[in-house]
Design a protein around this motif. Structure first.
Motif, PDB file in Angstrom:
ATOM      1  N   ARG A 128      31.847  96.634  37.475  1.00 51.12           N
ATOM      2  CA  ARG A 128      31.961  95.182  37.406  1.00 51.12           C
ATOM      3  C   ARG A 128      32.398  94.686  36.025  1.00 51.12           C
ATOM      4  O   ARG A 128      33.233  93.780  35.913  1.00 51.12           O
ATOM      5  CB  ARG A 128      30.627  94.543  37.801  1.00 51.12           C
ATOM      6  CG  ARG A 128      30.682  93.032  37.935  1.00 51.12           C
ATOM      7  CD  ARG A 128      31.682  92.598  38.978  1.00 51.12           C
ATOM      8  NE  ARG A 128      31.690  91.149  39.137  1.00 51.12           N
ATOM      9  CZ  ARG A 128      32.706  90.459  39.629  1.00 51.12           C
ATOM     10  NH1 ARG A 128      33.806  91.088  40.034  1.00 51.12           N
ATOM     11  NH2 ARG A 128      32.635  89.157  39.740  1.00 51.12           N
ATOM     12  N   GLU A 138      36.128  94.848  35.279  1.00 45.95           N
ATOM     13  CA  GLU A 138      36.827  93.829  36.072  1.00 45.95           C
ATOM     14  C   GLU A 138      36.695  92.459  35.417  1.00 45.95           C
ATOM     15  O   GLU A 138      37.670  91.689  35.337  1.00 45.95           O
ATOM     16  CB  GLU A 138      36.259  93.779  37.492  1.00 45.95           C
ATOM     17  CG  GLU A 138      36.544  95.012  38.334  1.00 45.95           C
ATOM     18  CD  GLU A 138      35.870  94.935  39.690  1.00 45.95           C
ATOM     19  OE1 GLU A 138      35.291  93.867  40.004  1.00 45.95           O
ATOM     20  OE2 GLU A 138      35.901  95.931  40.425  1.00 45.95           O
ATOM     21  N   LEU A 139      35.499  92.138  34.952  1.00 45.48           N
ATOM     22  CA  LEU A 139      35.272  90.844  34.310  1.00 45.48           C
ATOM     23  C   LEU A 139      36.031  90.741  32.987  1.00 45.48           C
ATOM     24  O   LEU A 139      36.572  89.681  32.652  1.00 45.48           O
ATOM     25  CB  LEU A 139      33.773  90.638  34.073  1.00 45.48           C
ATOM     26  CG  LEU A 139      32.928  90.464  35.335  1.00 45.48           C
ATOM     27  CD1 LEU A 139      31.442  90.594  35.005  1.00 45.48           C
ATOM     28  CD2 LEU A 139      33.212  89.117  35.989  1.00 45.48           C
ATOM     29  N   GLU A 194      38.855  92.140  32.279  1.00 48.51           N
ATOM     30  CA  GLU A 194      40.254  91.886  32.628  1.00 48.51           C
ATOM     31  C   GLU A 194      40.472  90.416  32.969  1.00 48.51           C
ATOM     32  O   GLU A 194      41.497  89.828  32.604  1.00 48.51           O
ATOM     33  CB  GLU A 194      40.674  92.781  33.800  1.00 48.51           C
ATOM     34  CG  GLU A 194      40.782  94.259  33.422  1.00 48.51           C
ATOM     35  CD  GLU A 194      41.105  95.133  34.617  1.00 48.51           C
ATOM     36  OE1 GLU A 194      41.353  94.584  35.712  1.00 48.51           O
ATOM     37  OE2 GLU A 194      41.108  96.369  34.456  1.00 48.51           O
ATOM     38  N   ARG A 195      39.493  89.800  33.639  1.00 51.98           N
ATOM     39  CA  ARG A 195      39.622  88.389  33.998  1.00 51.98           C
ATOM     40  C   ARG A 195      39.652  87.497  32.756  1.00 51.98           C
ATOM     41  O   ARG A 195      40.481  86.601  32.644  1.00 51.98           O
ATOM     42  CB  ARG A 195      38.487  87.976  34.921  1.00 51.98           C
ATOM     43  CG  ARG A 195      38.665  88.411  36.361  1.00 51.98           C
ATOM     44  CD  ARG A 195      37.441  88.098  37.204  1.00 51.98           C
ATOM     45  NE  ARG A 195      37.081  86.680  37.213  1.00 51.98           N
ATOM     46  CZ  ARG A 195      36.019  86.195  37.853  1.00 51.98           C
ATOM     47  NH1 ARG A 195      35.217  87.022  38.534  1.00 51.98           N
ATOM     48  NH2 ARG A 195      35.762  84.898  37.829  1.00 51.98           N
ATOM     49  N   VAL A 196      38.750  87.748  31.804  1.00 48.11           N
ATOM     50  CA  VAL A 196      38.701  86.881  30.631  1.00 48.11           C
ATOM     51  C   VAL A 196      39.860  87.169  29.682  1.00 48.11           C
ATOM     52  O   VAL A 196      40.248  86.298  28.886  1.00 48.11           O
ATOM     53  CB  VAL A 196      37.348  86.997  29.886  1.00 48.11           C
ATOM     54  CG1 VAL A 196      36.208  86.546  30.787  1.00 48.11           C
ATOM     55  CG2 VAL A 196      37.107  88.389  29.354  1.00 48.11           C
ATOM     56  N   ASP A 249      38.043  82.292  31.670  1.00 48.46           N
ATOM     57  CA  ASP A 249      37.352  82.098  32.944  1.00 48.46           C
ATOM     58  C   ASP A 249      35.859  81.913  32.681  1.00 48.46           C
ATOM     59  O   ASP A 249      35.146  82.880  32.384  1.00 48.46           O
ATOM     60  CB  ASP A 249      37.616  83.315  33.842  1.00 48.46           C
ATOM     61  CG  ASP A 249      37.084  83.160  35.250  1.00 48.46           C
ATOM     62  OD1 ASP A 249      36.008  82.550  35.403  1.00 48.46           O
ATOM     63  OD2 ASP A 249      37.729  83.656  36.184  1.00 48.46           O
ATOM     64  N   GLU A 291      33.322  81.274  34.619  1.00 43.17           N
ATOM     65  CA  GLU A 291      32.440  81.997  35.539  1.00 43.17           C
ATOM     66  C   GLU A 291      32.360  83.472  35.162  1.00 43.17           C
ATOM     67  O   GLU A 291      31.280  84.067  35.186  1.00 43.17           O
ATOM     68  CB  GLU A 291      32.966  81.841  36.968  1.00 43.17           C
ATOM     69  CG  GLU A 291      32.078  82.476  38.024  1.00 43.17           C
ATOM     70  CD  GLU A 291      32.600  82.250  39.436  1.00 43.17           C
ATOM     71  OE1 GLU A 291      32.461  83.155  40.266  1.00 43.17           O
ATOM     72  OE2 GLU A 291      33.172  81.158  39.688  1.00 43.17           O
ATOM     73  N   ALA A 292      33.487  84.062  34.795  1.00 40.74           N
ATOM     74  CA  ALA A 292      33.492  85.476  34.389  1.00 40.74           C
ATOM     75  C   ALA A 292      32.712  85.668  33.090  1.00 40.74           C
ATOM     76  O   ALA A 292      31.970  86.654  32.938  1.00 40.74           O
ATOM     77  CB  ALA A 292      34.928  85.964  34.234  1.00 40.74           C
ATOM     78  N   TRP A 293      32.863  84.726  32.142  1.00 41.26           N
ATOM     79  CA  TRP A 293      32.102  84.823  30.892  1.00 41.26           C
ATOM     80  C   TRP A 293      30.601  84.762  31.151  1.00 41.26           C
ATOM     81  O   TRP A 293      29.821  85.517  30.555  1.00 41.26           O
ATOM     82  CB  TRP A 293      32.500  83.696  29.940  1.00 41.26           C
ATOM     83  CG  TRP A 293      33.739  83.946  29.149  1.00 41.26           C
ATOM     84  CD1 TRP A 293      34.887  83.208  29.158  1.00 41.26           C
ATOM     85  CD2 TRP A 293      33.964  85.001  28.210  1.00 41.26           C
ATOM     86  NE1 TRP A 293      35.803  83.731  28.287  1.00 41.26           N
ATOM     87  CE2 TRP A 293      35.270  84.831  27.693  1.00 41.26           C
ATOM     88  CE3 TRP A 293      33.193  86.068  27.764  1.00 41.26           C
ATOM     89  CZ2 TRP A 293      35.813  85.693  26.739  1.00 41.26           C
ATOM     90  CZ3 TRP A 293      33.732  86.939  26.816  1.00 41.26           C
ATOM     91  CH2 TRP A 293      35.026  86.740  26.318  1.00 41.26           C
ATOM     92  N   GLU A 346      28.971  85.653  33.833  1.00 43.08           N
ATOM     93  CA  GLU A 346      28.507  86.902  34.446  1.00 43.08           C
ATOM     94  C   GLU A 346      28.500  88.031  33.425  1.00 43.08           C
ATOM     95  O   GLU A 346      27.578  88.861  33.416  1.00 43.08           O
ATOM     96  CB  GLU A 346      29.372  87.272  35.643  1.00 43.08           C
ATOM     97  CG  GLU A 346      28.835  88.486  36.404  1.00 43.08           C
ATOM     98  CD  GLU A 346      29.614  88.817  37.664  1.00 43.08           C
ATOM     99  OE1 GLU A 346      29.422  89.924  38.187  1.00 43.08           O
ATOM    100  OE2 GLU A 346      30.427  87.971  38.112  1.00 43.08           O
ATOM    101  N   LEU A 347      29.506  88.089  32.573  1.00 39.74           N
ATOM    102  CA  LEU A 347      29.516  89.107  31.512  1.00 39.74           C
ATOM    103  C   LEU A 347      28.266  88.990  30.646  1.00 39.74           C
ATOM    104  O   LEU A 347      27.638  89.993  30.294  1.00 39.74           O
ATOM    105  CB  LEU A 347      30.751  88.942  30.632  1.00 39.74           C
ATOM    106  CG  LEU A 347      31.996  89.739  30.970  1.00 39.74           C
ATOM    107  CD1 LEU A 347      33.147  89.339  30.044  1.00 39.74           C
ATOM    108  CD2 LEU A 347      31.744  91.237  30.890  1.00 39.74           C
TER     109      LEU A 347
END
Length: 240
Positions: free
Chosen positions: A16, A19-20, A22-24, A29, A31-33, A35-36
């Motif tokens: 996970r 993946e996160l 890569e999103r940020v 993002d 939401e991704a931050w 969760e990270l």
């Protein structure tokens, strides 16, 4: 290059976090931050292999992302704990040097988040105990044991005064004694570096508070005089 198959996060997941990241890296993002943040640093200040594996990528984003800078700093502030990842932390040595330089440049700009960045830099400098407790000296209290009679002494540094006292939970701070701040020339080691950095960046209240923190206090019980930072340091410095 991190072997993510071995880099579990706080939930035991190994897929996970990359993946996160890569999103940020693609976009800011929120939401991704979020969760990270909770995957890399548990609420009880625990960090994990994925935390240190993510550090180089976070630092690479930190010059343009306050979220990356804050998360990288939070990981560094937990690096003194019992995380079992000393080998991974050692592998991050070049990244930590880069992060130190980035934080120092950020502090020179006198940002709104100065204290947070200062605390991150303290952790990078391995001053983990000060990174954990240092405030802005508007309302700071430190508990130390008198080295002579072992009584617990409350040290107050802030807008309300600069004193040592015995804390009574019914009467408040009693038998107050004025603190004796260190002179700028009398500071050395971590105290001198902290003071010089704060002064350089126009943080006068922080610099003034540091002179009291590294100054001397009188024990209200036995009247002996001791250096505040030395006693706090010896009681709280983590075993590395």
């Amino acid at each position: 290059m991190a072997n993510w198959a071995q880099m579990y996060d706080c939930f035991g997941d190994v897929d996970r976090v990359p993946e996160l990241l890569e999103r940020v890296e693609r976009e800011d993002d929120a939401e991704a931050w979020d969760e990270l943040g909770y995957r890399l640093v548990l609420e009880h200040d625990l960090v994990f292999p994925a935390s240190f594996a993510a550090l180089p990528r976070l630092v690479s984003l930190a010059s343009r992302s306050a979220r990356a800078r804050g998360l990288a700093g939070t990981i560094m502030r937990r690096a003194a704990g019992s995380h079992g990842c000393d080998d991974l932390l050692t592998e991050c040595a070049d990244t930590i040097v880069e992060f130190r330089e980035l934080l120092d440049r950020h502090l020179r700009s006198r940002p709104a988040d100065y204290l947070a960045a200062f605390l991150h830099l303290l952790a990078v400098e391995r001053q983990y105990h000060w990174s954990a407790v240092l405030g802005d000296f508007s309302d700071d209290f430190y508990q130390v044991a008198c080295p002579h009679c072992a009584v617990e002494v409350t040290i107050a540094i802030g807008d309300f005064g600069h004193y040592s006292a015995i804390r009574d939970w019914h009467l408040g701070d009693v038998d107050r004694r004025d603190l004796r701040p260190a002179s700028a020339d009398g500071l050395s080691g971590a105290g001198r570096w902290m003071h010089e950095t704060a002064l350089r960046d126009g943080q006068d209240a922080l610099a003034d508070g540091i002179t009291y923190l590294f100054g001397q206090a009188e024990c209200p019980r036995c009247a002996s005089v001791f250096t505040i930072a030395d006693e706090y340091d010896s009681s709280n410095r983590p075993v590395m």
